[in-house]
Write a protein that holds these residues in place. Structure first.
Motif, PDB file in Angstrom:
ATOM      1  N   ALA A 365       0.873  -1.270  -0.020  1.00 53.02           N
ATOM      2  CA  ALA A 365      -0.366   0.040   0.054  1.00 53.02           C
ATOM      3  C   ALA A 365       0.868   1.132   0.005  1.00 53.02           C
ATOM      4  N   PRO A 366       0.547   2.233  -0.777  1.00 50.94           N
ATOM      5  CA  PRO A 366       1.196   3.643  -0.653  1.00 50.94           C
ATOM      6  C   PRO A 366       1.346   3.904   0.682  1.00 50.94           C
ATOM      7  N   ARG A 367       2.409   4.716   1.042  1.00 50.06           N
ATOM      8  CA  ARG A 367       2.516   5.376   2.388  1.00 50.06           C
ATOM      9  C   ARG A 367       2.331   6.909   2.178  1.00 50.06           C
ATOM     10  N   SER A 368       2.479   7.386   1.026  1.00 51.56           N
ATOM     11  CA  SER A 368       2.192   8.943   0.879  1.00 51.56           C
ATOM     12  C   SER A 368       1.265   9.020  -0.463  1.00 51.56           C
ATOM     13  N   ILE A 369       0.464  10.098  -0.440  1.00 50.78           N
ATOM     14  CA  ILE A 369      -0.378  10.303  -1.491  1.00 50.78           C
ATOM     15  C   ILE A 369      -0.119  11.758  -1.802  1.00 50.78           C
ATOM     16  N   VAL A 370       0.049  12.206  -3.084  1.00 50.26           N
ATOM     17  CA  VAL A 370       0.140  13.309  -3.520  1.00 50.26           C
ATOM     18  C   VAL A 370      -1.044  13.709  -4.604  1.00 50.26           C
ATOM     19  N   PHE A 371      -1.714  14.673  -4.369  1.00 60.78           N
ATOM     20  CA  PHE A 371      -2.820  15.023  -5.278  1.00 60.78           C
ATOM     21  C   PHE A 371      -2.509  15.944  -6.340  1.00 60.78           C
ATOM     22  N   GLU A 372      -2.523  15.789  -7.511  1.00 58.31           N
ATOM     23  CA  GLU A 372      -2.158  16.702  -8.536  1.00 58.31           C
ATOM     24  C   GLU A 372      -2.668  16.342 -10.005  1.00 58.31           C
ATOM     25  N   ASP A 373      -2.399  17.025 -10.877  1.00 64.79           N
ATOM     26  CA  ASP A 373      -2.352  16.524 -12.390  1.00 64.79           C
ATOM     27  C   ASP A 373      -1.077  15.892 -12.730  1.00 64.79           C
ATOM     28  N   LEU A 374      -1.170  14.626 -13.464  1.00 59.37           N
ATOM     29  CA  LEU A 374      -0.081  13.907 -13.711  1.00 59.37           C
ATOM     30  C   LEU A 374       0.322  14.438 -15.194  1.00 59.37           C
ATOM     31  N   PRO A 375       2.028  14.454 -15.092  1.00 56.91           N
ATOM     32  CA  PRO A 375       2.486  14.870 -16.245  1.00 56.91           C
ATOM     33  C   PRO A 375       2.446  13.743 -17.287  1.00 56.91           C
ATOM     34  N   LYS A 376       2.433  14.287 -18.430  1.00 56.33           N
ATOM     35  CA  LYS A 376       2.353  13.066 -19.711  1.00 56.33           C
ATOM     36  C   LYS A 376       2.932  13.471 -20.876  1.00 56.33           C
ATOM     37  N   THR A 377       3.485  12.502 -21.642  1.00 55.85           N
ATOM     38  CA  THR A 377       3.920  12.735 -22.853  1.00 55.85           C
ATOM     39  C   THR A 377       2.995  13.165 -23.822  1.00 55.85           C
ATOM     40  N   SER A 378       3.395  13.530 -25.099  1.00 57.01           N
ATOM     41  CA  SER A 378       2.482  13.662 -25.990  1.00 57.01           C
ATOM     42  C   SER A 378       1.720  12.255 -26.722  1.00 57.01           C
ATOM     43  N   THR A 379       1.931  11.485 -26.125  1.00 55.86           N
ATOM     44  CA  THR A 379       1.296   9.801 -26.466  1.00 55.86           C
ATOM     45  C   THR A 379       0.427   9.551 -25.317  1.00 55.86           C
ATOM     46  N   GLY A 380       0.328  10.374 -24.381  1.00 57.90           N
ATOM     47  CA  GLY A 380      -0.473   9.876 -23.271  1.00 57.90           C
ATOM     48  C   GLY A 380      -0.074   9.278 -22.090  1.00 57.90           C
ATOM     49  N   LYS A 381       1.223   8.810 -22.293  1.00 56.46           N
ATOM     50  CA  LYS A 381       2.011   8.229 -21.189  1.00 56.46           C
ATOM     51  C   LYS A 381       2.344   9.100 -19.878  1.00 56.46           C
ATOM     52  N   VAL A 382       2.177   8.468 -18.796  1.00 55.58           N
ATOM     53  CA  VAL A 382       2.599   9.275 -17.550  1.00 55.58           C
ATOM     54  C   VAL A 382       4.122   9.411 -17.651  1.00 55.58           C
ATOM     55  N   GLN A 383       4.670  10.636 -17.370  1.00 49.63           N
ATOM     56  CA  GLN A 383       6.039  10.728 -17.416  1.00 49.63           C
ATOM     57  C   GLN A 383       6.691  10.583 -15.833  1.00 49.63           C
ATOM     58  N   LYS A 384       6.936   9.262 -15.650  1.00 50.15           N
ATOM     59  CA  LYS A 384       7.317   8.749 -14.439  1.00 50.15           C
ATOM     60  C   LYS A 384       8.858   9.113 -13.870  1.00 50.15           C
ATOM     61  N   PHE A 385       9.605   9.552 -14.742  1.00 47.26           N
ATOM     62  CA  PHE A 385      10.794  10.128 -14.250  1.00 47.26           C
ATOM     63  C   PHE A 385      10.686  11.585 -13.610  1.00 47.26           C
ATOM     64  N   VAL A 386       9.487  12.273 -14.154  1.00 49.24           N
ATOM     65  CA  VAL A 386       9.119  13.518 -13.414  1.00 49.24           C
ATOM     66  C   VAL A 386       8.678  13.408 -12.102  1.00 49.24           C
ATOM     67  N   LEU A 387       7.866  12.267 -11.930  1.00 58.22           N
ATOM     68  CA  LEU A 387       7.125  11.910 -10.356  1.00 58.22           C
ATOM     69  C   LEU A 387       8.111  11.346  -9.636  1.00 58.22           C
ATOM     70  N   ARG A 388       9.225  10.735 -10.162  1.00 62.94           N
ATOM     71  CA  ARG A 388      10.313  10.253  -9.392  1.00 62.94           C
ATOM     72  C   ARG A 388      11.012  11.462  -8.660  1.00 62.94           C
TER      73      ARG A 388
END
Length: 405
Positions: A365-388
């Motif tokens: 289970a996640p131990r922390s939650i952040v509420f915000e819009d998710l950054p995406k590429t032009s193809t609709g994939k979430v940019q996880k390197f930004v979130l990391r």
């Protein structure tokens, strides 16, 4: 001369029909000297690192175009509504495939849920394709924007592992769902989760879970396996032993443009290494567990971000979710979820964490939650390197009073 939409009001704007009229019926087709010659360069999405130029051959494009038609169960003269980017893997090779089968292409100036339902109704759309982001847009459309489907609409999804809950909701709306998996390096779709008749008797929720598997290779791919990335050994098809998914066949790229080092690394041992971690079930079907860079190791336990995200997606207030590792001084890493709620919804971080704990092993289970819009590429994939990067900036959770979460 650059083409712009006439509705923009800019000078020199041209309509599609005007561009077509400029074509020459006696255009001379120049064929390649060799079928393995390059036909296009397509860039990876850059969700985990800098984009790389992927070289496609005429042979691979031809074969994957035919495979794409088969995967979509297309008959003569389909009507295809474009909600997957044409520039991404040449529209998953459907730009060529739909043309080859005499189809009609319906294009949207902007992809919206209302536009999707309106065009399906108006043009009697038969086929679509798109990432889970598009599925999410459709199933969460206001009732005022939804319209009954005029007939069977086959929808092939891929680009990222779709949560079973999302597939289930799409089928409730009447879409016939097909799940494919691949990468830019495999010309888009490389596998298909072929439906088995014995799954018909399963509950709908279980059927959706089966459809969420990545499946088996299509006819253009010679073979897929799950291998140990260190020993290169093929791992047992037990549905448990996790390794890296590898491909080989005619519809695997020629290599990376002007990057021989990356090409050599990608093809070690004669296979293309996807960077995706998964298992192979006894029936031969592949199921992804995570990207190799996205696995979270917390207290020595491996946490699949895909599994945590799928659980979050089942919460009625969650619109989008992405889970990454947050560095921790005690656990090494903990799961940090970035969540976008549906409009007008309210739920606390503690409630979401509790929701996950009720449905997953506590360590997952996640131990922390952040509420915000998710950054995406032009193809609709979430940019996880930004979130990391954002999760790293939050610091270690163990030092804070909320560590009991």
């Amino acid at each position: 001369m650059p083409l712009v939409q006439s509705v923009s009001g800019k000078k020199n704007a041209m309509e599609y029909e005007d561009v077509v009229a400029m074509g020459k019926s006696d255009f001379e087709v120049k064929r390649p000297n060799d079928e393995c010659d390059p036909i296009s360069v397509n860039y990876t999405s850059g969700t985990t690192s800098s984009p790389k130029g992927v070289v496609y051959s005429h042979r691979g494009a031809y074969l994957n175009s035919l495979a794409a038609v088969l995967l979509n169960e297309m008959h003569s003269s389909p009507t295809f509504l474009w909600t997957n980017p044409m520039f991404h893997c040449n529209g998953w090779c459907l730009l060529w495939g739909v043309t080859a089968i005499g189809g009609t292409n319906i294009c949207l100036r902007n992809v919206t849920a209302k536009g999707i339902f309106d065009n399906i109704s108006q043009h009697k759309v038969t086929h679509m394709a798109g990432a889970p982001t598009i599925l999410n847009m459709i199933i969460n459309a206001p009732e005022s924007e939804q319209k009954p489907l005029p007939g069977k609409v086959s929808f092939i999804t891929g680009a990222a592992p779709p949560p079973a809950h999302v597939i289930y909701k799409m089928e409730e709306l009447g879409f016939s769902m097909f799940h494919s998996y691949g990468l830019t390096e495999t010309y888009g779709p490389g596998t298909i989760c072929t439906w088995k008749p014995e799954w018909d008797s399963l509950p709908r929720e279980e059927q959706a879970k089966m459809k969420a598997r990545q499946g088996v290779n299509h006819l253009g791919i010679e073979e897929i396996q799950v291998k140990d990335p260190v020993t290169l050994r093929t791992l047992p098809a037990d549905g448990v032993t996790m390794g890296e998914v590898v491909f080989r066949g005619n519809t695997v790229m020629n290599g990376y443009l002007k990057n021989p080092e990356a090409t050599k690394e990608a093809f070690k041992g004669g296979w293309f290494w996807s960077g995706d971690l998964g298992v192979k079930h006894p029936d031969g079907y592949i199921e992804l567990r995570d990207r190799s860079k996205d696995i979270i190791i917390s207290g020595g336990e491996n946490i699949s971000s895909i599994e945590v995200e799928s659980t979050l997606f089942t919460h009625p207030n969650v619109l989008e979710a992405a889970v990454v590792a947050r560095p921790d001084e005690y656990w090494g890493e903990t799961a940090c979820a970035f969540v976008k709620l549906k409009d007008g919804s309210k739920v606390s971080a503690e409630e979401l964490i509790s929701y996950c704990r009720d449905r997953l092993p506590h360590y997952m289970a996640p131990r922390s939650i952040v509420f915000e819009d998710l950054p995406k590429t032009s193809t609709g994939k979430v940019q996880k390197f930004v979130l990391r990067t954002k999760a790293k900036a939050l610091g270690s959770l163990s030092k804070k009073s909320v560590s009991k979460l």
